[in-house]
Structure formats: C-alpha cells, structure tokens
Design a protein around this motif. Structure first.
Motif, PDB file in Angstrom:
ATOM      1  N   SER A   1       3.295  -6.231   8.719  1.00 56.39           N
ATOM      2  CA  SER A   1       4.722  -6.497   8.884  1.00 56.39           C
ATOM      3  C   SER A   1       5.520  -5.199   8.871  1.00 56.39           C
ATOM      4  N   HIS A   2       5.155  -4.300   7.971  1.00 52.52           N
ATOM      5  CA  HIS A   2       5.852  -3.021   7.838  1.00 52.52           C
ATOM      6  C   HIS A   2       5.750  -2.202   9.126  1.00 52.52           C
ATOM      7  N   SER A   3       4.611  -2.346   9.817  1.00 53.42           N
ATOM      8  CA  SER A   3       4.410  -1.581  11.058  1.00 53.42           C
ATOM      9  C   SER A   3       4.774  -2.385  12.308  1.00 53.42           C
ATOM     10  N   SER A   4       5.409  -3.548  12.101  1.00 49.45           N
ATOM     11  CA  SER A   4       5.859  -4.419  13.206  1.00 49.45           C
ATOM     12  C   SER A   4       4.709  -4.864  14.102  1.00 49.45           C
ATOM     13  N   ALA A   5       3.535  -5.060  13.512  1.00 53.10           N
ATOM     14  CA  ALA A   5       2.367  -5.503  14.267  1.00 53.10           C
ATOM     15  C   ALA A   5       2.380  -7.017  14.434  1.00 53.10           C
TER      16      ALA A   5
ATOM     17  N   MET B   1      -2.618  -6.835   3.441  1.00 54.74           N
ATOM     18  CA  MET B   1      -2.714  -6.620   4.887  1.00 54.74           C
ATOM     19  C   MET B   1      -1.477  -7.145   5.608  1.00 54.74           C
ATOM     20  N   ALA B   2      -1.032  -8.337   5.214  1.00 59.05           N
ATOM     21  CA  ALA B   2       0.147  -8.924   5.854  1.00 59.05           C
ATOM     22  C   ALA B   2       1.368  -8.023   5.662  1.00 59.05           C
ATOM     23  N   GLU B   3       1.524  -7.478   4.479  1.00 54.87           N
ATOM     24  CA  GLU B   3       2.667  -6.607   4.223  1.00 54.87           C
ATOM     25  C   GLU B   3       2.578  -5.323   5.042  1.00 54.87           C
ATOM     26  N   ARG B   4       1.382  -4.769   5.162  1.00 52.35           N
ATOM     27  CA  ARG B   4       1.203  -3.560   5.966  1.00 52.35           C
ATOM     28  C   ARG B   4       1.478  -3.834   7.440  1.00 52.35           C
TER      29      ARG B   4
ATOM     30  N   SER C   1       0.811  -1.225   0.000  1.00 51.42           N
ATOM     31  CA  SER C   1       0.000   0.000   0.000  1.00 51.42           C
ATOM     32  C   SER C   1       0.844   1.274   0.000  1.00 51.42           C
ATOM     33  N   ASP C   2       2.166   1.166   0.172  1.00 54.47           N
ATOM     34  CA  ASP C   2       3.026   2.343   0.045  1.00 54.47           C
ATOM     35  C   ASP C   2       3.347   2.658  -1.410  1.00 54.47           C
ATOM     36  N   GLU C   3       3.065   1.715  -2.306  1.00 57.69           N
ATOM     37  CA  GLU C   3       3.385   1.912  -3.721  1.00 57.69           C
ATOM     38  C   GLU C   3       2.288   2.709  -4.416  1.00 57.69           C
ATOM     39  N   THR C   4       2.666   3.756  -5.102  1.00 59.18           N
ATOM     40  CA  THR C   4       1.684   4.555  -5.840  1.00 59.18           C
ATOM     41  C   THR C   4       2.027   4.650  -7.329  1.00 59.18           C
TER      42      THR C   4
ATOM     43  N   LEU D   1      -8.040  -2.581   7.728  1.00 59.49           N
ATOM     44  CA  LEU D   1      -7.437  -3.057   8.963  1.00 59.49           C
ATOM     45  C   LEU D   1      -7.859  -2.152  10.119  1.00 59.49           C
ATOM     46  N   VAL D   2      -7.974  -2.737  11.287  1.00 61.69           N
ATOM     47  CA  VAL D   2      -8.245  -1.961  12.501  1.00 61.69           C
ATOM     48  C   VAL D   2      -6.905  -1.531  13.083  1.00 61.69           C
ATOM     49  N   HIS D   3      -6.660  -0.264  13.044  1.00 61.50           N
ATOM     50  CA  HIS D   3      -5.388   0.233  13.559  1.00 61.50           C
ATOM     51  C   HIS D   3      -5.376   0.146  15.082  1.00 61.50           C
TER      52      HIS D   3
END
Length: 317
Positions: free
Chosen positions: A127-131, A122-125, A56-59, A100-102
């Motif tokens: 992981s990126h936020s160390s959740a 979702m998994a990539e997001r 989701s960081d890719e635009t 996703l529920v932040h």
C-alpha cells in the motif's frame, strides 16, 4: 543477539497477544523488510521464530503476534504465560525467507489465522508503494481475528476481504475462483495453518500457476512418520570425519554429541536456520522450508529433521 524489553503486551483477539519489543536505551533496531521474522530466546531455553507485523519502515520497535497454540511445544505458552511488560528478552536480527517480489504487477495475499502477521506487513508495504494487491484473511470466527481495527482504519481497507469459518456461505473464500487463471506478473503469498496452506497451494498447482510465482511460509511442520527411518552416515568435508546417524537421532543430535556447532532453532524444518550444503549423496527431505524446485536440486538440506536416501551424505561443514 539483541537485548530488548517488552514495552507492551496487548490481547489482540481471543488467544492472541501482540508484543512490542524495544531497546531499553531507545536506539533504533536493525531495519527489516516485509515478511521478515526474528528468533526469540525464551526463559525456558526454547527459541522460536515470530514474523514481524509492524510497518517495515519502523525501527524504534518490533511487533510480533503470538497465538496460544493448544498443541504448543512450549513456545507460545511461554510467551503467553511467562512474558510480561517490562521483561527483557534476547532476539536475533531480522531474517527474511519470505520476501515480496519487487516489481510484481499484482500480488495476491492469503492469510490464515495467525499467519496474518507477515501478510499484514506485506499489505502495508504494498500500500505504501501504491502497488496493486488484494488480501484475503481467513479465520475461525470474528472474535479470533487479530488486527481488525488496524486493517479497517488503514488506507488499504478496501483491498482486504475477511472470511470467517462460522460466517455465511456468501463470504467464504473461493480459492478456485480467485486462482482460476494464472496471470504473468501476479505473485501469490500464503501463510497460515497447514491445512489452509495446502488448500491454497494445491489449488494454485492444479490451476498451473508457475512455482516461481507462488510464495509460502509455514509456521508449523506437518507430523513426520519416523517408523521406517534407518541409520546412515554423514561425512564432514573439512575434516573427513564420519559419523553414524542412528534411526532414533537427527543429524543435529549427532553433530551436537560430537561438539560440532551448527546453528538451529525450530528443529522441525520450518525456519531454515540450520540449512546445510550437501556435496555428495542424496537427502531425504522432511522439511517444510524448501520449495519443490529447491528440493529437486538436492544440494542443501535441513539437518534438524531431514535424513538420507543414500548410505552417506558429505556435508559442507
């Protein structure tokens, strides 16, 4: 509407192509969040929704995965047979009915087949936020499993569990064990074929997981029994016009027949594009979009497939 071109079409697994979409001028596309989807306008006039599966960081591009469905109503067959690299397409801006529920303490991700597309994002997001999360990916067989290399080369590969229908019993998904005890702060996300989703959702319900901790997105609607359908009326609050909806037509059909514009897309109650507010009357919900709690409010419905339990529905149109 956004014009894009197909910069890449790659066979990812048996009967699954991944399409990369970019602007021809190289400009950035609108940002999106994990779980989002776009409408794709196909050359045969069909509009279909596909989840975005790139990070989701890719635009600079959007990526969508499309399964060739043997029961296709024209969408997946068109994507597989008519769309090729270099072709131009019109798409919508991303919309997200499956976010996703932040701030969740933990996330359990369940993907069935091509339902992996939003789940992978979702998994990539996460992981990126160390959740804290765990992903379970169920498919018929390994050769029908998309994104295996991408997952196995990722930083979260140890959080992903593959389950193949034709594999050994020891690797089969044990939903009852995974969902045995509801945990405050843990959220469940599920996407995939109807039978798979029903298994996960019914297990969560039987184990008394709170509805607000369970999130789902359907790719296809369950068959609807129209044998007992009857006629009813709709009234437009803005003009006072009243129209009869016969048993063999949808509310969308009647509105279109009377030149009243309502946005719609899937026509099966999955995507939520046509959701309309109800001011009076009780709808007969036939969609796969709303949760049980949302249905109980009876303040909105999907005019593409839902009908009425009362003689008249007053619509906020």
């Amino acid at each position: 509407m956004i014009e894009v071109f197909v910069s890449s079409k790659q066979l990812e697994a048996e009967d699954i192509y991944v399409f990369r979409l970019e602007r021809s001028n190289g400009e950035a596309l609108p940002s999106f969040s994990a779980g989002a989807h776009i409408d794709v306008h196909l050359p045969n006039g069909i509009i279909r929704q596909y989840s975005l599966c790139n990070h989701s960081d890719e635009t600079h591009c959007y990526e969508i995965g499309v399964l060739k469905d043997p029961a296709s109503r024209g969408g997946s067959l068109a994507m597989h047979q008519l769309i090729n690299e270099g072709d131009r397409l019109l798409i919508s801006e991303p919309r997200n009915h499956f976010p996703l529920v932040h701030g969740a303490q933990r996330s359990l991700l369940f993907a069935g087949g091509i339902g992996v597309t939003p789940i992978l994002c979702m998994a990539e997001r996460l992981s990126h936020s160390s959740a804290d999360f765990e992903m379970h990916y169920c498919t018929r067989s390994e050769n029908r499993t998309a994104f295996v290399e991408r997952i196995q080369s990722s930083s979260f590969k140890n959080k992903v569990h593959f389950h193949f229908d034709d594999g050994a019993a020891v690797q089969k998904l044990e939903a009852e064990k995974l969902l045995a005890n509801p945990v405050p702060g843990t959220h469940i996300y599920v996407c995939g074929p109807g039978g798979f989703m029903e298994h996960i959702l019914s297990t969560a319900k039987a184990k008394e997981w709170p509805q607000d901790q369970v999130h789902r997105e359907y790719f296809a609607a369950a068959p609807i029994d129209h044998s007992a359908d009857d006629s009813f009326e709709i009234k437009l609050s803005s003009t006072g016009q009243v129209f009869e909806v016969p048993a063999d037509k949808s509310v969308i059909d009647v509105l279109e027949d009377n030149d009243i514009d309502v946005q719609f897309s899937c026509e099966t109650g999955v995507c939520g594009t046509c959701v309309t507010r109800i001011l009076e009357g009780e709808p007969d919900h036939r969609d796969s979009f709303f949760t049980e709690a949302e249905r109980e409010k009876n303040d909105k419905f999907t005019p593409c497939c839902s009908r009425a339990k009362t003689r008249q529905l007053v619509l906020d149109i």
